[in-house]
Design a protein around this motif. Structure first.
Motif, PDB file in Angstrom:
ATOM      1  N   TYR A  34       0.837  -1.201   0.000  1.00 24.60           N
ATOM      2  CA  TYR A  34       0.000   0.000   0.000  1.00 24.60           C
ATOM      3  C   TYR A  34       0.874   1.255   0.000  1.00 24.60           C
ATOM      4  O   TYR A  34       0.616   2.201  -0.748  1.00 24.60           O
ATOM      5  N   LYS A  38       1.099   4.191  -2.963  1.00 30.83           N
ATOM      6  CA  LYS A  38       0.724   5.577  -2.701  1.00 30.83           C
ATOM      7  C   LYS A  38       1.892   6.547  -2.851  1.00 30.83           C
ATOM      8  O   LYS A  38       1.669   7.746  -3.009  1.00 30.83           O
ATOM      9  N   HIS A  41       2.205   9.695  -5.554  1.00 29.60           N
ATOM     10  CA  HIS A  41       0.918  10.073  -6.127  1.00 29.60           C
ATOM     11  C   HIS A  41       0.318  11.190  -5.288  1.00 29.60           C
ATOM     12  O   HIS A  41       0.093  11.035  -4.100  1.00 29.60           O
ATOM     13  N   ARG A  43      -2.731  14.193  -4.734  1.00 28.89           N
ATOM     14  CA  ARG A  43      -4.100  14.580  -5.082  1.00 28.89           C
ATOM     15  C   ARG A  43      -4.046  15.813  -5.969  1.00 28.89           C
ATOM     16  O   ARG A  43      -3.048  16.517  -6.034  1.00 28.89           O
TER      17      ARG A  43
END
Length: 68
Positions: A34, A38, A41, A43
């Motif tokens: 996980y 992530k 990356h 938002r």
């Protein structure tokens, strides 16, 4: 209750520890996967904020430099 082959060699408590180690390794592997997925990356809002900060920093360093 009879032990299986591994249980006969290690004892009942040791077999439970082996299972707990496998479960722990599985959970740790999931957490690591996980985290790797992530990493890097952002938002959309984070990316926009980073772009604005980069443009502002470039204008401060060289006010005549074109941005865009």
């Amino acid at each position: 209750m009879s032990d299986s082959g591994v249980g006969m060699l290690l004892g009942h408590a040791s077999v439970q520890m082996v299972w707990l180690m496998f479960i722990g390794a599985f959970v740790l592997g999931g957490v690591l996967v996980y985290g790797v997925m992530k990493a890097g990356h952002l938002r959309r809002s984070e990316r926009a904020r980073l772009d604005r900060a980069t443009e502002e920093r470039q204008r401060q360093e060289d006010p005549y430099k074109r941005t865009g």
